[in-house]
Design a protein around this motif. Structure first.
Motif, PDB file in Angstrom:
ATOM      1  N   GLN A 174       0.810  -1.229   0.000  1.00  0.00           N
ATOM      2  CA  GLN A 174       0.000   0.000   0.000  1.00  0.00           C
ATOM      3  C   GLN A 174       0.849   1.289   0.000  1.00  0.00           C
ATOM      4  OE1 GLN A 174      -3.775  -0.077   0.328  1.00  0.00           O
ATOM      5  NE2 GLN A 174      -3.219  -2.068  -0.482  1.00  0.00           N
ATOM      6  N   ILE A 175       1.764   1.388  -0.942  1.00  0.00           N
ATOM      7  CA  ILE A 175       2.628   2.574  -1.028  1.00  0.00           C
ATOM      8  C   ILE A 175       1.976   3.636  -1.918  1.00  0.00           C
ATOM      9  CG2 ILE A 175       4.778   3.378  -2.132  1.00  0.00           C
ATOM     10  CD1 ILE A 175       6.172   1.040  -0.900  1.00  0.00           C
ATOM     11  N   GLY A 176       2.090   4.907  -1.522  1.00  0.00           N
ATOM     12  CA  GLY A 176       1.547   5.996  -2.319  1.00  0.00           C
ATOM     13  C   GLY A 176       2.407   7.244  -2.218  1.00  0.00           C
ATOM     14  N   PHE A 177       2.564   7.984  -3.326  1.00  0.00           N
ATOM     15  CA  PHE A 177       3.298   9.250  -3.349  1.00  0.00           C
ATOM     16  C   PHE A 177       3.079   9.916  -4.702  1.00  0.00           C
ATOM     17  CE2 PHE A 177       6.173   6.086  -5.115  1.00  0.00           C
ATOM     18  CZ  PHE A 177       6.698   6.719  -6.231  1.00  0.00           C
ATOM     19  N   SER A 178       3.524  11.160  -4.829  1.00  0.00           N
ATOM     20  CA  SER A 178       3.550  11.847  -6.118  1.00  0.00           C
ATOM     21  C   SER A 178       4.921  12.481  -6.305  1.00  0.00           C
ATOM     22  CB  SER A 178       2.455  12.921  -6.193  1.00  0.00           C
ATOM     23  OG  SER A 178       2.674  13.928  -5.234  1.00  0.00           O
ATOM     24  N   LEU A 179       5.319  12.658  -7.577  1.00  0.00           N
ATOM     25  CA  LEU A 179       6.662  13.153  -7.901  1.00  0.00           C
ATOM     26  C   LEU A 179       6.560  14.134  -9.063  1.00  0.00           C
ATOM     27  CD1 LEU A 179       9.716  12.636  -7.165  1.00  0.00           C
ATOM     28  CD2 LEU A 179       9.744  11.034  -9.093  1.00  0.00           C
ATOM     29  N   ARG A 180       7.154  15.325  -8.887  1.00  0.00           N
ATOM     30  CA  ARG A 180       7.100  16.358  -9.912  1.00  0.00           C
ATOM     31  C   ARG A 180       8.351  16.321 -10.795  1.00  0.00           C
ATOM     32  NH1 ARG A 180       6.405  21.438  -6.094  1.00  0.00           N
ATOM     33  NH2 ARG A 180       7.611  20.055  -4.736  1.00  0.00           N
ATOM     34  N   PRO A 181       8.308  16.928 -11.993  1.00  0.00           N
ATOM     35  CA  PRO A 181       9.519  17.041 -12.813  1.00  0.00           C
ATOM     36  C   PRO A 181      10.616  17.783 -12.042  1.00  0.00           C
ATOM     37  CG  PRO A 181       7.583  17.623 -14.105  1.00  0.00           C
ATOM     38  CD  PRO A 181       7.114  17.484 -12.684  1.00  0.00           C
ATOM     39  N   GLY A 182      11.855  17.277 -12.145  1.00  0.00           N
ATOM     40  CA  GLY A 182      12.979  17.899 -11.461  1.00  0.00           C
ATOM     41  C   GLY A 182      13.088  17.576  -9.991  1.00  0.00           C
ATOM     42  N   GLU A 183      12.216  16.687  -9.488  1.00  0.00           N
ATOM     43  CA  GLU A 183      12.197  16.346  -8.062  1.00  0.00           C
ATOM     44  C   GLU A 183      12.792  14.963  -7.837  1.00  0.00           C
ATOM     45  OE1 GLU A 183       9.027  16.770  -4.372  1.00  0.00           O
ATOM     46  OE2 GLU A 183       8.274  16.158  -6.342  1.00  0.00           O
ATOM     47  N   THR A 184      13.383  14.766  -6.658  1.00  0.00           N
ATOM     48  CA  THR A 184      13.962  13.471  -6.295  1.00  0.00           C
ATOM     49  C   THR A 184      13.292  12.938  -5.039  1.00  0.00           C
ATOM     50  OG1 THR A 184      16.116  14.132  -7.186  1.00  0.00           O
ATOM     51  CG2 THR A 184      16.085  12.223  -5.734  1.00  0.00           C
ATOM     52  N   LEU A 185      12.816  11.693  -5.127  1.00  0.00           N
ATOM     53  CA  LEU A 185      12.271  10.978  -3.970  1.00  0.00           C
ATOM     54  C   LEU A 185      13.280   9.927  -3.542  1.00  0.00           C
ATOM     55  CD1 LEU A 185      10.017   9.970  -2.010  1.00  0.00           C
ATOM     56  CD2 LEU A 185       9.229   8.506  -3.890  1.00  0.00           C
ATOM     57  N   GLY A 186      13.705   9.988  -2.291  1.00  0.00           N
ATOM     58  CA  GLY A 186      14.620   8.992  -1.749  1.00  0.00           C
ATOM     59  C   GLY A 186      13.870   7.859  -1.078  1.00  0.00           C
ATOM     60  N   LEU A 187      14.196   6.613  -1.453  1.00  0.00           N
ATOM     61  CA  LEU A 187      13.640   5.433  -0.786  1.00  0.00           C
ATOM     62  C   LEU A 187      14.713   4.873   0.142  1.00  0.00           C
ATOM     63  CD1 LEU A 187      11.717   3.482  -3.596  1.00  0.00           C
ATOM     64  CD2 LEU A 187      10.897   5.286  -2.082  1.00  0.00           C
ATOM     65  N   VAL A 188      14.418   4.849   1.430  1.00  0.00           N
ATOM     66  CA  VAL A 188      15.395   4.479   2.454  1.00  0.00           C
ATOM     67  C   VAL A 188      14.842   3.317   3.257  1.00  0.00           C
ATOM     68  CG1 VAL A 188      16.572   5.298   4.533  1.00  0.00           C
ATOM     69  CG2 VAL A 188      16.312   6.824   2.592  1.00  0.00           C
ATOM     70  N   GLY A 189      15.733   2.417   3.681  1.00  0.00           N
ATOM     71  CA  GLY A 189      15.312   1.298   4.530  1.00  0.00           C
ATOM     72  C   GLY A 189      16.322   0.177   4.467  1.00  0.00           C
ATOM     73  N   GLU A 190      16.104  -0.832   5.282  1.00  0.00           N
ATOM     74  CA  GLU A 190      17.007  -1.976   5.333  1.00  0.00           C
ATOM     75  C   GLU A 190      16.967  -2.771   4.037  1.00  0.00           C
ATOM     76  OE1 GLU A 190      15.640  -4.225   8.648  1.00  0.00           O
ATOM     77  OE2 GLU A 190      16.717  -3.020  10.124  1.00  0.00           O
ATOM     78  N   SER A 191      17.994  -3.582   3.830  1.00  0.00           N
ATOM     79  CA  SER A 191      17.957  -4.549   2.735  1.00  0.00           C
ATOM     80  C   SER A 191      16.759  -5.472   2.946  1.00  0.00           C
ATOM     81  CB  SER A 191      19.239  -5.383   2.725  1.00  0.00           C
ATOM     82  OG  SER A 191      20.356  -4.566   2.529  1.00  0.00           O
ATOM     83  N   GLY A 192      15.999  -5.704   1.865  1.00  0.00           N
ATOM     84  CA  GLY A 192      14.814  -6.536   1.988  1.00  0.00           C
ATOM     85  C   GLY A 192      13.572  -5.786   2.421  1.00  0.00           C
ATOM     86  N   SER A 193      13.666  -4.438   2.538  1.00  0.00           N
ATOM     87  CA  SER A 193      12.504  -3.661   2.977  1.00  0.00           C
ATOM     88  C   SER A 193      11.558  -3.349   1.830  1.00  0.00           C
ATOM     89  CB  SER A 193      12.955  -2.350   3.635  1.00  0.00           C
ATOM     90  OG  SER A 193      13.650  -1.542   2.709  1.00  0.00           O
ATOM     91  N   GLY A 194      11.956  -3.657   0.576  1.00  0.00           N
ATOM     92  CA  GLY A 194      11.078  -3.439  -0.567  1.00  0.00           C
ATOM     93  C   GLY A 194      11.462  -2.258  -1.440  1.00  0.00           C
ATOM     94  N   GLN A 238      10.040  -3.481   6.086  1.00  0.00           N
ATOM     95  CA  GLN A 238       9.283  -4.691   5.777  1.00  0.00           C
ATOM     96  C   GLN A 238       8.126  -4.381   4.827  1.00  0.00           C
ATOM     97  OE1 GLN A 238       8.323  -6.856   9.378  1.00  0.00           O
ATOM     98  NE2 GLN A 238      10.361  -6.538  10.221  1.00  0.00           N
ATOM     99  N   GLY A 239       8.418  -3.557   3.811  1.00  0.00           N
ATOM    100  CA  GLY A 239       7.468  -3.278   2.751  1.00  0.00           C
ATOM    101  C   GLY A 239       6.448  -2.204   3.038  1.00  0.00           C
ATOM    102  N   GLU A 240       6.467  -1.624   4.231  1.00  0.00           N
ATOM    103  CA  GLU A 240       5.491  -0.607   4.590  1.00  0.00           C
ATOM    104  C   GLU A 240       6.175   0.733   4.822  1.00  0.00           C
ATOM    105  OE1 GLU A 240       1.872  -2.152   6.984  1.00  0.00           O
ATOM    106  OE2 GLU A 240       3.620  -3.135   7.856  1.00  0.00           O
ATOM    107  N   ILE A 241       5.457   1.819   4.539  1.00  0.00           N
ATOM    108  CA  ILE A 241       5.967   3.162   4.823  1.00  0.00           C
ATOM    109  C   ILE A 241       5.811   3.429   6.312  1.00  0.00           C
ATOM    110  CG2 ILE A 241       5.694   5.629   4.388  1.00  0.00           C
ATOM    111  CD1 ILE A 241       4.403   4.912   1.695  1.00  0.00           C
ATOM    112  N   VAL A 242       6.934   3.718   6.975  1.00  0.00           N
ATOM    113  CA  VAL A 242       6.842   4.105   8.384  1.00  0.00           C
ATOM    114  C   VAL A 242       6.933   5.614   8.549  1.00  0.00           C
ATOM    115  CG1 VAL A 242       7.746   1.908   9.231  1.00  0.00           C
ATOM    116  CG2 VAL A 242       9.334   3.782   8.790  1.00  0.00           C
ATOM    117  N   GLU A 243       7.504   6.296   7.543  1.00  0.00           N
ATOM    118  CA  GLU A 243       7.566   7.755   7.590  1.00  0.00           C
ATOM    119  C   GLU A 243       7.870   8.284   6.197  1.00  0.00           C
ATOM    120  OE1 GLU A 243       9.458  11.344  10.344  1.00  0.00           O
ATOM    121  OE2 GLU A 243       9.837   9.233  10.826  1.00  0.00           O
ATOM    122  N   GLN A 244       7.237   9.389   5.816  1.00  0.00           N
ATOM    123  CA  GLN A 244       7.569  10.044   4.568  1.00  0.00           C
ATOM    124  C   GLN A 244       7.281  11.532   4.687  1.00  0.00           C
ATOM    125  OE1 GLN A 244       3.893   8.152   2.240  1.00  0.00           O
ATOM    126  NE2 GLN A 244       5.070   9.437   0.870  1.00  0.00           N
ATOM    127  N   GLY A 245       7.994  12.304   3.878  1.00  0.00           N
ATOM    128  CA  GLY A 245       7.792  13.743   3.922  1.00  0.00           C
ATOM    129  C   GLY A 245       8.960  14.469   3.305  1.00  0.00           C
TER     130      GLY A 245
END
Length: 529
Positions: free
Chosen positions: A304-324, A501-508
């Protein structure tokens, strides 16, 4: 001072090719004492790995030769030892963790078979007794649900999990000396801290010595007693770790210390509409059992992941190995099956079939973590970079394709004169630039960057980050940046999403998350970085 366990004395290493001899390591002298950790630091191509492989005579001779010097273990020459003596030392007394686990692990054997082989060969253990020790070692190196993973094959593990298996394999033999060649490169900060703590415990428990090859100076601060800095095959500085890191004497050492990631993300243009909208993205892999490999369950990897991304913007995905993280990136590009909504420039990617997706492919590209695996070794650089043009712009002539390749190679800082060379002729940083050029030549709007700097030394990493920022500013590229290096995320990303573990615990917004994290797991990651 005790007698050194390992002593490298005035060693030079040469490679012979087409009748010419080229010296790659010059007059190297190092000593590792019992219970000591010596960190060997330097850029890719500086001679670190070649020197470490020479300790166990793992380089082919010819073309490798040793014009001068020697390597002594307990006072006994290893360069002049016979094969029987070397077999008694390799694995039993001196173990090695290699940098690329996918190359080192057998893709046709399960984890249990490969780990048991180590205990059977080096310690003569029977399978019943070995199983308990294997499980204990896997759990200590951070493999979750180790008993369930014994039947897995290497391709079923994440990059970080494969590296942990390699570490477990080396530690099972309880060596006197462990040579670790970039063993934490593919690991997130929490597992990296766990591995470093494990190495400290084993060093104290077994009085084990450690020759630790790395480009990560933060690890050197946490683990090393002494440091040797190599540049262009020469040791330019050696000292106790605290003295060298606080007051480096050589200009090159000062340059390495100054190459830590810094700076801010590229400024965003106001008022942009989102290029990518993702809602309730989920990925599940089938679990197969039995002789017929029937599907008995589904393993939910992304939830159940959700987000939006604009042109010229960078979204960082952070987490342990195997977190998805990587699974999310592949699902966004429709390279693996998923559920949920993926809207790219308003078009529903999730509802398109393979034929409908093809015209969209050139607008979305990917740069993988390991250029050694993602670049075809049988193609030269020209063929690798132009491959996308052949598919998406078939009307171009060979001369026009070559002109495009020359243009994009210049843009990423590669010499176009080298376009007839093959990937093996390039350094790690240059291979990653080739991978970026291959993605860029189709003029995409979105690039998924899967750990693109994790295997690079700090100076090359700084160059790649500067390149990514420059390209983003010039073309308003949107990036999905997957990383476990929080310093790099902070300097490149506008948003950050923390996965566990595949779930968003924090974003912003990245600055907010880094300065005032709300979730305990995010605070833990930041504390360890």
């Amino acid at each position: 001072m005790t007698q050194p366990l390992l002593s490298i004395e005035n060693l030079s290493i040469a490679f012979s090719q087409q009748g010419e001899k080229r010296t790659v390591v010059h007059d190297l002298s190092l000593r590792v004492h019992p219970g000591e950790t010596l960190a060997l630091v330097g850029e890719s191509g500086s001679g670190k790995s070649v020197s470490a492989l020479s300790v166990l005579r793992l380089l082919p001779s010819p073309p490798v030769s040793y014009p001068q010097g020697d390597i002594f273990y307990h006072g006994q020459s290893l360069l002049h030892a016979d094969e029987r003596t070397l077999r008694g030392v390799r694995g039993n007394k001196i173990a090695m963790i290699f940098q690329e686990p996918m190359v080192s692990l057998n893709p046709l054997h399960t984890l249990e078979k490969q780990l048991y082989e180590v205990l059977s060969l080096h310690r003569g253990m029977r399978r019943e007794a070995a199983r308990g020790e294997i499980l204990d070692c896997l759990e200590r190196t951070g493999i979750r649900h180790a008993a369930k993973r014994l039947g897995d094959f290497p391709h079923q593990l994440s990059g970080g999990e494969r590296q942990r298996v390699m570490i477990a394999m080396a530690l099972l033999t309880r060596p006197e000396l462990l040579i670790a060649d970039e063993p934490t490169t593919a690991l997130d900060v929490s597992v990296q801290a766990q591995i470093l703590q494990l190495l400290r415990e084993l060093r104290n428990e077994l009085n084990m010595s450690l020759l630790f090859i790395t480009h990560n100076l933060s690890i050197v601060r946490k683990l090393a007693d002494s440091v040797a800095v190599m540049q262009n095959g020469r040791c330019v500085e050696q000292n106790r770790a605290d003295a060298l890191l606080s007051a480096p004497a050589h200009p090159y050492t000062r340059q390495l210390l100054a190459s830590e990631p810094s700076g801010d993300p590229v400024p965003l243009l106001p008022g942009s509409e989102p290029l990518l909208r993702v809602d309730k993205l989920s990925v599940a892999f089938p679990v197969r059992r039995g002789v017929l490999r029937r599907v008995v369950d589904r393993h939910q990897v992304v939830k159940q992941i959700g987000f939006s991304l604009r042109p010229g913007e960078t979204l960082g995905l952070v987490g342990e190995s195997g977190s998805g993280k990587s699974t999310t990136g592949l699902a966004l590009l429709r390279l693996i099956a998923s559920e949920g909504s993926i809207l790219f420039d308003g078009k529903p990617l999730h509802a398109m079939n393979r034929r409908e997706l093809l015209p969209m492919r050139h607008r979305m590209q990917v740069v993988f973590q390991d250029p050694n695996s993602s670049l075809n070794p049988r193609l030269n650089v020209l063929q690798i970079i132009e491959e996308g043009l052949r598919v998406h712009r078939p009307a171009l002539s060979a001369a026009e394709r070559e002109a495009e390749v020359i243009r994009v190679m210049q843009e990423v800082g590669l010499d176009p004169e080298s376009r007839q060379r093959y990937p093996a002729a390039f350094s790690g940083g240059q291979r990653q630039r080739i991978a970026i050029a291959r993605a860029l030549i189709l003029k995409p709007e979105l690039i998924v960057l899967d750990e693109p700097t994790s295997s690079l030394d700090r100076t090359v990493q700084a160059q790649i980050l500067a390149l990514l920022k420059a390209l983003q500013e010039k073309y308003r590229l949107a990036y999905i940046f997957i990383s476990h290096d929080l310093q790099v995320v902070r300097t490149l990303c506008h948003q950050v999403m923390v996965l566990r573990q595949g779930e968003i615990v924090e974003q912003g917004e990245c600055q907010r998350v880094f300065t005032a994290p709300e979730h305990a797991y995010t605070r833990q990651l930041l504390a360890l970085s």
